[in-house]
Write an enzyme that holds these catalytic residues in place. Structure first.
Site, PDB file in Angstrom:
ATOM      1  N   GLU A  59     -24.736  13.236 -28.963  1.00 53.60           N
ATOM      2  CA  GLU A  59     -24.969  14.354 -28.036  1.00 53.60           C
ATOM      3  C   GLU A  59     -25.096  13.798 -26.619  1.00 53.60           C
ATOM      4  O   GLU A  59     -25.724  12.770 -26.398  1.00 53.60           O
ATOM      5  CB  GLU A  59     -26.270  15.083 -28.423  1.00 53.60           C
ATOM      6  CG  GLU A  59     -26.552  16.302 -27.561  1.00 53.60           C
ATOM      7  CD  GLU A  59     -27.857  17.020 -27.904  1.00 53.60           C
ATOM      8  OE1 GLU A  59     -28.784  16.377 -28.439  1.00 53.60           O
ATOM      9  OE2 GLU A  59     -27.943  18.225 -27.620  1.00 53.60           O
ATOM     10  N   CYS A  71     -27.413  19.023 -32.575  1.00 55.10           N
ATOM     11  CA  CYS A  71     -28.849  18.737 -32.532  1.00 55.10           C
ATOM     12  C   CYS A  71     -29.749  19.868 -33.028  1.00 55.10           C
ATOM     13  O   CYS A  71     -29.834  20.096 -34.228  1.00 55.10           O
ATOM     14  CB  CYS A  71     -29.223  18.274 -31.125  1.00 55.10           C
ATOM     15  SG  CYS A  71     -30.710  17.244 -31.131  1.00 55.10           S
ATOM     16  N   LYS A 120     -23.298  24.470 -28.255  1.00 61.08           N
ATOM     17  CA  LYS A 120     -24.614  24.515 -28.923  1.00 61.08           C
ATOM     18  C   LYS A 120     -25.133  25.950 -28.934  1.00 61.08           C
ATOM     19  O   LYS A 120     -25.197  26.609 -27.886  1.00 61.08           O
ATOM     20  CB  LYS A 120     -25.582  23.596 -28.191  1.00 61.08           C
ATOM     21  CG  LYS A 120     -26.891  23.371 -28.896  1.00 61.08           C
ATOM     22  CD  LYS A 120     -27.743  22.435 -28.036  1.00 61.08           C
ATOM     23  CE  LYS A 120     -28.852  21.758 -28.773  1.00 61.08           C
ATOM     24  NZ  LYS A 120     -29.477  20.736 -27.914  1.00 61.08           N
TER      25      LYS A 120
HETATM   26  O1  LIG Z   1     -35.046  19.629 -32.695  1.00 60.24           O
HETATM   27  C1  LIG Z   1     -35.509  18.615 -32.155  1.00 60.24           C
HETATM   28  O2  LIG Z   1     -36.605  18.168 -32.462  1.00 60.24           O
HETATM   29  C2  LIG Z   1     -34.741  17.888 -31.109  1.00 60.24           C
HETATM   30  C3  LIG Z   1     -33.611  18.709 -30.613  1.00 60.24           C
HETATM   31  C4  LIG Z   1     -32.935  18.130 -29.447  1.00 60.24           C
HETATM   32  O3  LIG Z   1     -33.310  17.116 -28.932  1.00 60.24           O
HETATM   33  C5  LIG Z   1     -31.747  18.779 -28.925  1.00 60.24           C
HETATM   34  O4  LIG Z   1     -31.416  19.876 -29.378  1.00 60.24           O
HETATM   35  O5  LIG Z   1     -31.102  18.192 -28.062  1.00 60.24           O
END
Ligand SMILES: O=C(O)CCC(=O)C(=O)O
Length: 274
Positions: A42, A153, A112
């Site tokens: 990411e 993520c 996302k």
């Molecule tokens: O869900 C998480 O704990 C981290 C998510 C995150 O860092 C993101 O979505 O970029």
């Protein structure tokens, strides 16, 4: 049918070009090992901080996109180009993952869908929605190996999304992600194993390497989980990459042995995308 995948846990620098060069170095080495697909983390070319997203953002088809398409073509691989900030015609910014095929053609794009807005008291706070807009589409793409799902993520925390990708045929779900030092140790492995067990799919997570000088510290620990829920390979927090072989017949085998997806009571409940 076996897919050989490279999961590239690279360090992310402030210099976009340097990040692209780093990605290329890893790709060049991984390609020597005969991979079919490579996955970047990411925000692999933009340090993960909300003020950076509008500054680093490019339109689809911009410089970073073109370079990634060329890498896929030059190396003859599928490339899941991690994610990068994408700016649309209305100047909305998205956290976007592009996928290119062996000819360098774009075959998928995931924006996302669930923005990472959290506040864990005294520990980790982040508000993607300060600068980002959420995407609205479920992403599954076709390869000669079968269908692969893609999310980014925080999206992994929403089990409905993975299930919908699986209902669309995904045998593997790829997740470029950057958990942090609070939620990473607590939830990262568990989430990948959960989604694998729920759906009897391979789950692949690709994170940036840990950089203690960054304002947001990535947990690292890129991961590959089998459809049986086992961690088949995992990196630690350091920079590096791993090659994993995914035997898609294992998905069929596990689904035959434990026919969970067929045993759902669709007469009593359903899940559908709107
Ligand atoms: O869900 C998480 O704990 C981290 C998510 C995150 O860092 C993101 O979505 O970029």
């Amino acid at each position: 049918m076996k897919i050989k995948a490279a999961i590239i846990q690279m360090r992310v620098d402030e210099d976009k070009q340097k990040n692209i060069d780093t990605a290329n170095e890893y790709l060049k080495n991984a390609v020597k090992e005969g991979i079919d697909i490579a996955i970047l983390p990411e925000m692999f070319c933009c340090p993960y901080e909300t003020p950076n997203f509008p500054i680093y953002a490019e339109r689809e088809g911009g410089e970073s996109y073109r370079v990634m398409a060329n890498f896929a073509k030059e190396y003859g691989i599928y490339l899941v180009a991690g994610s990068m900030p994408e700016k649309d015609e209305n100047n909305h910014i998205f956290n976007t993952s592009y996928v290119f095929n062996r000819k360098g053609e774009k075959i998928a794009k995931h924006r996302k869908m669930h923005l990472f807005d959290i506040d864990v008291a005294g520990r980790q706070r982040f508000k993607e929605s300060d600068t980002l807009t959420a995407g609205n589409e479920i992403t599954v793409f076709d390869t000669e190996f079968g269908k692969i799902g893609l999310c980014i993520c925080y999206d992994i925390r929403f089990p409905e999304l993975s299930r919908l990708m699986v209902d669309q045929g995904a045998k593997v779900i790829i997740v470029p992600g950057a958990f942090n030092m609070t939620t990473g140790p607590a939830h990262w492995n568990v989430l990948f194993r959960n989604r694998s067990l729920d759906n009897q799919v391979f789950m692949i997570g690709c994170a940036p390497a840990r950089d203690l000088s960054a304002s947001y510290t990535s947990y690292g620990h890129s991961i590959a989980v089998s459809p049986w829920g086992e961690i088949v390979q995992q990196l630690d927090e350091k920079e590096g990459y791993m090659i994993v072989e995914l035997n898609l017949q294992q998905v069929e085998k596990v689904r035959r042995e434990l026919p969970l997806l067929k045993q759902r009571r669709n007469d009593l409940y359903t899940l559908k995308s709107l």
